[in-house]
Design a protein around this motif. Structure first.
Motif, mmCIF file in Angstrom:
data_model
loop_
_atom_site.group_PDB
_atom_site.id
_atom_site.type_symbol
_atom_site.label_atom_id
_atom_site.label_comp_id
_atom_site.label_asym_id
_atom_site.label_seq_id
_atom_site.Cartn_x
_atom_site.Cartn_y
_atom_site.Cartn_z
ATOM 1 N N VAL A 150 0.862 -1.180 0.000
ATOM 2 C CA VAL A 150 0.000 0.000 0.000
ATOM 3 C C VAL A 150 0.895 1.225 0.000
ATOM 4 O O VAL A 150 1.806 1.334 0.815
ATOM 5 N N VAL A 151 0.672 2.146 -0.934
ATOM 6 C CA VAL A 151 1.546 3.301 -1.076
ATOM 7 C C VAL A 151 0.737 4.580 -1.168
ATOM 8 O O VAL A 151 -0.454 4.571 -1.480
ATOM 9 N N THR A 152 1.386 5.683 -0.898
ATOM 10 C CA THR A 152 0.818 7.003 -1.128
ATOM 11 C C THR A 152 1.387 7.528 -2.432
ATOM 12 O O THR A 152 2.600 7.697 -2.562
ATOM 13 N N ILE A 153 0.526 7.761 -3.410
ATOM 14 C CA ILE A 153 0.962 8.247 -4.715
ATOM 15 C C ILE A 153 0.682 9.743 -4.798
ATOM 16 O O ILE A 153 -0.439 10.189 -4.578
ATOM 17 N N VAL A 211 -4.596 5.166 -13.160
ATOM 18 C CA VAL A 211 -3.862 4.408 -12.143
ATOM 19 C C VAL A 211 -4.808 3.629 -11.246
ATOM 20 O O VAL A 211 -5.851 4.123 -10.874
ATOM 21 N N ARG A 212 -4.409 2.424 -10.911
ATOM 22 C CA ARG A 212 -5.042 1.679 -9.831
ATOM 23 C C ARG A 212 -3.941 1.266 -8.877
ATOM 24 O O ARG A 212 -2.905 0.781 -9.299
ATOM 25 N N THR A 213 -4.193 1.435 -7.624
ATOM 26 C CA THR A 213 -3.150 1.014 -6.689
ATOM 27 C C THR A 213 -3.693 0.380 -5.443
ATOM 28 O O THR A 213 -4.741 0.740 -4.947
ATOM 29 N N ASN A 214 -2.935 -0.517 -4.925
ATOM 30 C CA ASN A 214 -3.175 -1.249 -3.671
ATOM 31 C C ASN A 214 -1.912 -1.468 -3.023
ATOM 32 O O ASN A 214 -1.679 -1.762 -1.977
ATOM 33 N N SER A 215 -2.193 -1.269 -4.038
ATOM 34 C CA SER A 215 -1.155 -1.158 -4.960
ATOM 35 C C SER A 215 -1.348 -1.727 -6.330
ATOM 36 O O SER A 215 -0.682 -2.632 -6.694
ATOM 37 N N HIS A 216 -2.263 -1.188 -7.039
ATOM 38 C CA HIS A 216 -2.466 -1.552 -8.435
ATOM 39 C C HIS A 216 -2.585 -0.272 -9.244
ATOM 40 O O HIS A 216 -3.155 0.691 -8.783
ATOM 41 N N THR A 217 -2.117 -0.322 -10.473
ATOM 42 C CA THR A 217 -2.105 0.895 -11.266
ATOM 43 C C THR A 217 -2.517 0.628 -12.697
ATOM 44 O O THR A 217 -2.242 -0.435 -13.218
ATOM 45 N N ILE A 218 -3.172 1.616 -13.311
ATOM 46 C CA ILE A 218 -3.593 1.446 -14.684
ATOM 47 C C ILE A 218 -3.007 2.521 -15.580
ATOM 48 O O ILE A 218 -3.068 3.681 -15.251
ATOM 49 N N CYS A 219 -2.438 2.134 -16.680
ATOM 50 C CA CYS A 219 -1.884 3.072 -17.641
ATOM 51 C C CYS A 219 -1.749 2.392 -18.988
ATOM 52 O O CYS A 219 -1.898 1.192 -19.059
ATOM 53 N N THR A 220 -1.482 3.145 -20.042
ATOM 54 C CA THR A 220 -1.453 2.515 -21.347
ATOM 55 C C THR A 220 -0.222 2.775 -22.173
ATOM 56 O O THR A 220 0.075 1.992 -23.056
ATOM 57 N N HIS A 221 0.455 3.859 -21.971
ATOM 58 C CA HIS A 221 1.604 4.168 -22.807
ATOM 59 C C HIS A 221 2.866 4.268 -21.969
ATOM 60 O O HIS A 221 2.834 4.534 -20.804
ATOM 61 N N TYR A 226 5.526 7.065 -11.011
ATOM 62 C CA TYR A 226 4.708 7.122 -9.802
ATOM 63 C C TYR A 226 5.622 7.574 -8.678
ATOM 64 O O TYR A 226 6.604 6.907 -8.377
ATOM 65 N N SER A 227 5.312 8.688 -8.078
ATOM 66 C CA SER A 227 6.179 9.184 -7.011
ATOM 67 C C SER A 227 5.363 9.341 -5.737
ATOM 68 O O SER A 227 4.213 9.744 -5.755
ATOM 69 N N GLY A 228 5.965 8.975 -4.627
ATOM 70 C CA GLY A 228 5.294 9.108 -3.346
ATOM 71 C C GLY A 228 6.099 8.405 -2.285
ATOM 72 O O GLY A 228 7.275 8.138 -2.456
ATOM 73 N N THR A 229 5.462 8.097 -1.165
ATOM 74 C CA THR A 229 6.151 7.410 -0.078
ATOM 75 C C THR A 229 5.511 6.049 0.144
ATOM 76 O O THR A 229 4.289 5.911 0.120
ATOM 77 N N THR A 230 6.329 5.034 0.342
ATOM 78 C CA THR A 230 5.828 3.693 0.541
ATOM 79 C C THR A 230 5.428 3.493 2.007
ATOM 80 O O THR A 230 6.174 3.850 2.905
ATOM 81 N N GLN A 231 4.262 2.885 2.221
ATOM 82 C CA GLN A 231 3.795 2.609 3.581
ATOM 83 C C GLN A 231 3.391 1.135 3.655
ATOM 84 O O GLN A 231 2.493 0.702 2.948
ATOM 85 N N ARG A 232 4.036 0.377 4.486
ATOM 86 C CA ARG A 232 3.662 -1.024 4.674
ATOM 87 C C ARG A 232 2.516 -1.104 5.662
ATOM 88 O O ARG A 232 2.460 -0.357 6.639
ATOM 89 N N THR A 233 1.598 -2.070 5.408
ATOM 90 C CA THR A 233 0.474 -2.250 6.334
ATOM 91 C C THR A 233 0.599 -3.601 7.022
ATOM 92 O O THR A 233 1.320 -4.483 6.550
#
Length: 233
Positions: A150-153, A211-221, A226-233
């Motif tokens: 799980v991350v903060t994007i 983007v989808r995150t749960n880290s899940h992300t959606i993109c096409t090209h 993706y920049s942010g801080t990683t947070q473990r749960t």
């Protein structure tokens, strides 16, 4: 070559330019840079975007790059001096080398290495046929990237290329959705782009993408950031 220079002959100097191959390695989460010249001339490189000189790193074998860098390399010969400087921008981010799947597979002509290209830390260039782009026909594309935590994007960027004369068209709409479990998503942002109609237009650049995150992300090209801080749960 020395004879040509001494006599003032014209010759194809581009054959003495550096040859480079940048290969993503998912196992080590690195980009391997392999360089060569036609005559085994010494090669010098930098990783911070500065101009390479004889005081820079001497290339002795493949270079493993594990963080964002502006890779520049040059060969220096006694007679002709410096070759053309080779430059490659490598962008590591939260999605780099992460598992990825597509809802629509690329066109056979433009699939190259497939979905992993979207998260390989390498950027697209100004040629749609260079092997740095994926091409899709027949519908919208969703690319799901498992960020594994799980991350903060804070920011999402991507590239698209447009070459209307070759019927290469860009995105007309982008959506950002997020999820913490990989199955239930909520949309947090979207953006529409005017359809390209100018047949003389050719461009590539950055776009906000989906983007989808749960880290899940959606993109096409290619290529996403993706920049942010990683947070473990």
């Amino acid at each position: 070559m020395q004879l040509y220079e001494r006599e003032g002959y014209n010759y194809a100097k581009h054959i003495f330019d550096l040859k480079a191959d940048f290969t993503p390695d998912k196992e080590t989460k690195a980009v391997k840079a392999e360089l060569s010249t036609i005559d085994d001339a010494p090669i010098y490189y930098t990783l911070d975007g500065s101009e390479p000189t004889e005081k820079s790193f001497l290339y002795t074998g493949p270079v493993s790059i594990t963080e964002s860098a502006t890779f520049r390399a040059v060969t220096i010969r006694p007679v002709t001096g410096k070759s053309k400087v080779l430059t490659e921008t490598i962008d590591f981010n939260l999605a780099t080398m992460k598992p990825i799947s597509l809802s629509l597979q690329p066109s056979e002509r433009y699939k190259y290495e497939g979905a992993p290209m979207l998260v390989d830390a390498l950027r697209g260039n100004d040629s749609y046929s260079s092997g740095r782009w994926l091409g899709f026909i027949g519908g919208d594309v969703e690319a799901t990237i498992d960020l594994e935590n799980v991350v903060t994007i804070q920011k999402v960027t991507t590239q698209a290329i447009v070459d209307m004369n070759s019927w290469i068209m860009g995105s007309t709409g982008l959506v950002v959705s997020v999820s913490e479990n990989g199955s239930q998503f909520r949309e947090i942002s979207s953006k529409d782009f005017p359809a390209d109609t100018d047949i003389t237009q050719k461009k590539c650049g950055d776009l906000y993408h989906r983007v989808r995150t749960n880290s899940h992300t959606i993109c096409t090209h290619k290529n996403q950031t993706y920049s942010g801080t990683t947070q473990r749960t």
